[in-house]
Write an enzyme that holds these catalytic residues in place. Structure first.
Site, short mmCIF file in Angstrom:
data_model
loop_
_atom_site.label_atom_id
_atom_site.label_comp_id
_atom_site.label_asym_id
_atom_site.label_seq_id
_atom_site.Cartn_x
_atom_site.Cartn_y
_atom_site.Cartn_z
N SER A 1 0.45 -1.59 -0.11
CA SER A 1 0.54 0.13 0.01
C SER A 1 0.73 1.45 0.23
CB SER A 1 -1.23 0.45 1.63
OG SER A 1 -1.60 -1.06 0.85
N THR A 2 1.98 1.03 0.68
CA THR A 2 2.64 2.49 0.51
C THR A 2 4.11 2.18 -0.23
OG1 THR A 2 3.24 1.71 2.68
CG2 THR A 2 1.33 3.17 2.63
#
Length: 215
Positions: A10-11
């Site tokens: 996600s990041t």
């Protein structure tokens, strides 16, 4: 028939190496990876490229299905699209493999549980509202502008213009006029500051020379 892997975190500070290692170990010859949120499919370029690459008979492999989507509805739509092209889906860390009856049944069960959870949440909400109504604590939602009706009347009576009232109460000018119009209907004989009063008309009765005021 080929195994095609897709990895996602996600990041940017998360590491893809574990997913890539797992997908490589089970035999994926082609891998697609990216660092992007999984809340929606739009904007995930690597996933789009992966789906374009897949062919009839291939298997899309992920470590977990939440790498593809965090919405079960989106996941089910994706699985449907894959099945229409004779493409299977497998998750290495979950009992999901649409090439087998049991793996497909497990995926279907997820949909059943998700719907069950949604229905329970809606039922709890309805029960909570019913209890609040019984206790006299539930008033329902009131439109913001309508909730300020008394303030609109008071400020207008104090001599503020309609524009000033709207600015003071942080509401649309149209809402101010609507509230004042409703108030005037309930108080037909009252006159609001800044309101133009219609002039009374008169006519002269023929033959008498007397003027009569018409209201």
């Amino acid at each position: 028939m080929a195994l095609v892997g897709y990895a996602r975190v996600s990041t940017t500070d998360q590491d893809l190496s574990h997913q890539i290692a797992v997908l490589t170990a089970i035999g994926c010859r082609k891998l697609f990876s990216e660092k992007s949120t999984g809340t929606k499919k739009e904007g995930r370029l690597a996933l789009d490229e992966c789906l374009d690459y897949l062919r009839d008979g291939d298997t899309l492999v992920v470590t977990r299905i939440d790498r593809l989507s965090r919405s079960l509805r989106d996941l089910q739509n994706l699985v449907h699209d894959l099945e229409s092209q004779n493409i299977k889906l497998r998750a290495t860390e979950q009992a999901i493999d649409t090439s087998s009856a049991s793996g497909k049944a497990f995926l279907d069960m997820l949909g059943v549980f998700a719907e069950f959870e949604t229905r329970l949440r809606q039922e709890r909400q309805r029960e909570g509202i019913a209890r609040a109504k019984d206790q006299g604590a539930y008033k329902g939602r009131k439109p913001t502008a309508r909730a300020k009706s008394q303030q609109v009347i008071e400020l207008t009576m104090a001599g503020l213009t309609r524009e000033a009232v709207a600015a003071r109460l942080e509401m649309g000018k149209a809402s101010v006029y609507r509230i004042l119009k409703d108030w005037r209907l309930k108080h037909p004989d009252a006159v609001l500051p800044g309101e133009r009063v219609k002039p009374q008309s008169c006519h002269i009765e023929q033959g008498s020379g007397r003027a009569t005021i018409a209201s």
